[in-house]
Write a protein that holds these residues in place. Sequence first.
Motif, PDB file in Angstrom:
ATOM      1  N   PHE A 173       0.864  -1.189   0.000  1.00 44.84           N
ATOM      2  CA  PHE A 173       0.000   0.000   0.000  1.00 44.84           C
ATOM      3  C   PHE A 173       0.895   1.232   0.000  1.00 44.84           C
ATOM      4  O   PHE A 173       1.659   1.449   0.942  1.00 44.84           O
ATOM      5  CB  PHE A 173      -0.900  -0.011   1.238  1.00 44.84           C
ATOM      6  CG  PHE A 173      -2.066   0.931   1.160  1.00 44.84           C
ATOM      7  CD1 PHE A 173      -3.228   0.571   0.507  1.00 44.84           C
ATOM      8  CD2 PHE A 173      -2.000   2.195   1.742  1.00 44.84           C
ATOM      9  CE1 PHE A 173      -4.316   1.441   0.446  1.00 44.84           C
ATOM     10  CE2 PHE A 173      -3.064   3.067   1.681  1.00 44.84           C
ATOM     11  CZ  PHE A 173      -4.232   2.686   1.020  1.00 44.84           C
ATOM     12  N   GLU A 176       0.798   7.323  -1.725  1.00 41.67           N
ATOM     13  CA  GLU A 176      -0.107   8.032  -2.624  1.00 41.67           C
ATOM     14  C   GLU A 176      -1.544   7.520  -2.482  1.00 41.67           C
ATOM     15  O   GLU A 176      -2.509   8.294  -2.552  1.00 41.67           O
ATOM     16  CB  GLU A 176       0.361   7.902  -4.069  1.00 41.67           C
ATOM     17  CG  GLU A 176       1.623   8.686  -4.403  1.00 41.67           C
ATOM     18  CD  GLU A 176       2.889   8.043  -3.858  1.00 41.67           C
ATOM     19  OE1 GLU A 176       3.944   8.712  -3.839  1.00 41.67           O
ATOM     20  OE2 GLU A 176       2.823   6.841  -3.454  1.00 41.67           O
ATOM     21  N   GLU A 177      -1.686   6.213  -2.269  1.00 38.51           N
ATOM     22  CA  GLU A 177      -3.014   5.650  -2.064  1.00 38.51           C
ATOM     23  C   GLU A 177      -3.604   6.133  -0.745  1.00 38.51           C
ATOM     24  O   GLU A 177      -4.812   6.391  -0.648  1.00 38.51           O
ATOM     25  CB  GLU A 177      -2.938   4.124  -2.074  1.00 38.51           C
ATOM     26  CG  GLU A 177      -2.492   3.525  -3.408  1.00 38.51           C
ATOM     27  CD  GLU A 177      -2.351   2.013  -3.320  1.00 38.51           C
ATOM     28  OE1 GLU A 177      -3.397   1.325  -3.372  1.00 38.51           O
ATOM     29  OE2 GLU A 177      -1.204   1.539  -3.184  1.00 38.51           O
ATOM     30  N   HIS A 178      -2.748   6.241   0.266  1.00 35.20           N
ATOM     31  CA  HIS A 178      -3.216   6.745   1.565  1.00 35.20           C
ATOM     32  C   HIS A 178      -3.728   8.178   1.430  1.00 35.20           C
ATOM     33  O   HIS A 178      -4.789   8.519   1.983  1.00 35.20           O
ATOM     34  CB  HIS A 178      -2.085   6.685   2.590  1.00 35.20           C
ATOM     35  CG  HIS A 178      -2.432   7.310   3.905  1.00 35.20           C
ATOM     36  ND1 HIS A 178      -3.236   6.699   4.833  1.00 35.20           N
ATOM     37  CD2 HIS A 178      -2.085   8.528   4.421  1.00 35.20           C
ATOM     38  CE1 HIS A 178      -3.373   7.491   5.879  1.00 35.20           C
ATOM     39  NE2 HIS A 178      -2.680   8.604   5.659  1.00 35.20           N
ATOM     40  N   ALA A 180      -4.922   9.613  -1.249  1.00 41.61           N
ATOM     41  CA  ALA A 180      -6.146   9.613  -2.045  1.00 41.61           C
ATOM     42  C   ALA A 180      -7.337   9.096  -1.250  1.00 41.61           C
ATOM     43  O   ALA A 180      -8.471   9.565  -1.447  1.00 41.61           O
ATOM     44  CB  ALA A 180      -5.952   8.764  -3.303  1.00 41.61           C
ATOM     45  N   ASN A 181      -7.095   8.162  -0.317  1.00 43.29           N
ATOM     46  CA  ASN A 181      -8.201   7.530   0.401  1.00 43.29           C
ATOM     47  C   ASN A 181      -8.562   8.208   1.717  1.00 43.29           C
ATOM     48  O   ASN A 181      -9.634   7.956   2.268  1.00 43.29           O
ATOM     49  CB  ASN A 181      -7.868   6.059   0.685  1.00 43.29           C
ATOM     50  CG  ASN A 181      -7.717   5.248  -0.589  1.00 43.29           C
ATOM     51  OD1 ASN A 181      -8.256   5.609  -1.639  1.00 43.29           O
ATOM     52  ND2 ASN A 181      -6.981   4.140  -0.513  1.00 43.29           N
ATOM     53  N   THR A 182      -7.673   9.046   2.239  1.00 41.50           N
ATOM     54  CA  THR A 182      -7.902   9.605   3.576  1.00 41.50           C
ATOM     55  C   THR A 182      -8.988  10.671   3.586  1.00 41.50           C
ATOM     56  O   THR A 182      -9.763  10.770   4.524  1.00 41.50           O
ATOM     57  CB  THR A 182      -6.592  10.183   4.145  1.00 41.50           C
ATOM     58  OG1 THR A 182      -5.652   9.120   4.285  1.00 41.50           O
ATOM     59  CG2 THR A 182      -6.819  10.835   5.492  1.00 41.50           C
ATOM     60  N   GLY A 183      -9.029  11.492   2.553  1.00 42.00           N
ATOM     61  CA  GLY A 183     -10.081  12.503   2.506  1.00 42.00           C
ATOM     62  C   GLY A 183      -9.578  13.860   2.064  1.00 42.00           C
ATOM     63  O   GLY A 183      -8.386  14.072   1.818  1.00 42.00           O
ATOM     64  N   GLU A 184     -10.516  14.805   1.964  1.00 43.34           N
ATOM     65  CA  GLU A 184     -10.209  16.122   1.410  1.00 43.34           C
ATOM     66  C   GLU A 184      -9.274  16.926   2.301  1.00 43.34           C
ATOM     67  O   GLU A 184      -8.487  17.735   1.802  1.00 43.34           O
ATOM     68  CB  GLU A 184     -11.504  16.902   1.175  1.00 43.34           C
ATOM     69  CG  GLU A 184     -12.406  16.289   0.109  1.00 43.34           C
ATOM     70  CD  GLU A 184     -13.651  17.124  -0.123  1.00 43.34           C
ATOM     71  OE1 GLU A 184     -13.814  18.142   0.602  1.00 43.34           O
ATOM     72  OE2 GLU A 184     -14.448  16.774  -1.003  1.00 43.34           O
ATOM     73  N   GLN A 187      -5.723  15.897   1.558  1.00 44.36           N
ATOM     74  CA  GLN A 187      -5.411  16.299   0.188  1.00 44.36           C
ATOM     75  C   GLN A 187      -5.199  17.812   0.103  1.00 44.36           C
ATOM     76  O   GLN A 187      -4.303  18.289  -0.600  1.00 44.36           O
ATOM     77  CB  GLN A 187      -6.536  15.858  -0.745  1.00 44.36           C
ATOM     78  CG  GLN A 187      -6.687  14.343  -0.843  1.00 44.36           C
ATOM     79  CD  GLN A 187      -7.982  13.916  -1.498  1.00 44.36           C
ATOM     80  OE1 GLN A 187      -8.668  14.722  -2.119  1.00 44.36           O
ATOM     81  NE2 GLN A 187      -8.332  12.643  -1.341  1.00 44.36           N
TER      82      GLN A 187
END
Length: 493
Positions: A173, A176-178, A180-184, A187
């Motif tokens: 994992f 970058e996936e973390h 994208a998946n964690t939230g706004e 980001q």
Amino acid sequence: MAAVSSASDTGDPRARHPPERRLLLLGGPRSGKTSTANTILGDEVFDGGTETTHSNVGHTEIYGRRVTVVDTPPWAIPADPADDAEADNNDNAGAESDSPRRPPPSLDSEGPCMGAILCPPGPHAILLVVTVTQPFTETERRAAEEQLGALGGGTWRYSMVLFTGIDKLPKGFFIEEHIANTGEALQWLVERCGSRYHAFDNTRKETEENTQVPELMEKVEEMITDNQGWYFEVNELILLEEEQARRALEEERMRMEEHARQREQMIGGPPRELRLLLLGWKGVGKSSVGNCILGRRYFESGQETELCLRRQALVSGRRVTIVDTPGWDWFSVRRTPKRIRQESQRGAALLRPGPHTLLLVLPVVSSLTARKRRTLVAHIETLFGDSACLHTMVLFSCGDWLGRTPIEEHILRGGRELQRLLEYCGNYYHVLDSKTPGKDRSVSVLLDKIEEMIRENGDKAFLPIQTEWLSEESSYSSDNTEPEDDCRGCQLQ
């Protein structure tokens, strides 16, 4: 605005990349800042087993370049009413939250400016340390924004997100996936830092395969190049404000230490007992005030008190015993039923050998007319004698209604009758926000004022129990009183 300065003060183009790099680490509670600082420094320079309370500086050399690392205290998580309500619900349900609990305010807390001062003339990179093991919510995002805002303008161009705890991510994992998946919220933080980020595994020992520190320094060099060799410098005005704030905190700390020393001299032994009797007309918030002082819900608020109830707790180093009483009629003493008047006297009898202070509870939202004032004074003198005024303090409830208005201003607006009542009580008064039991810091100040009143009364430290107060004492319900032994052996006589 904060100033930005070039790394070169001369015309030598080689000075655009000086031999020193200065890194400032910022982050929230349990983000892994200290461990990250030790990883960069290549040694256990800072104590990672305790929470950082003051900014610390460490130095090392990486590939012939001197590197200065500044570890800072965790940034404060801004208060959020929704978060507080959720936390209270979790406490009541016995649940545990995944997010770090917000630490209580401390006089020792430092702002980020102090960390920037410790790496003069300013940091080349501000590393925002974020752990992947905790959710990064909107609250944490606002905390990061406020922290950088405290440094002044222009900080984001020198900032980079440094993720920790990547060893806890599932195998295969990627970071970058973390993101994208964690939230706004996360980001937004990464984008605000110009999409600059790096990931650390602080559990990895120094090995030939461990390239995470060199890779971080390469990214720092790229950011410095993008900034044309400039570093961040805190504005002198912000530094002055920071110094003034630190001086104010130091003065407050010294005042509290001196007060604690005086209190220790006065006590000179085990916790002293303060015996308090809550009085007032119906619906003024006596029960809520009692809960606020004792720090938990001992008395049932929101309904009429029928019988006296005594409760005791250790508060700010004192053993505080409080008796809640039924409310009086506001119009006249005669309209207060005889049973209620007797119950008020019996409440005083529960505080053997007598109450130190009669707390006359008065809501800040109510107006005091001449009749109300005369009725309150008549109740006190009829039930407890002419000398009761020496032991009476006005305690304003519903203090949250004042907002930012000082209580002294409220007293001036309250008119002559309120001022006459305070004069009757020797101008002893205090205000409490009784909606937050156990969280109102002014409770300690209230107890200080009560002890001041006791010292002023000298050998008449408390109001002695009268024989007539003990009549029909057997009518007390055993469910509403604690064993008499709880109130014996009082040291404050």
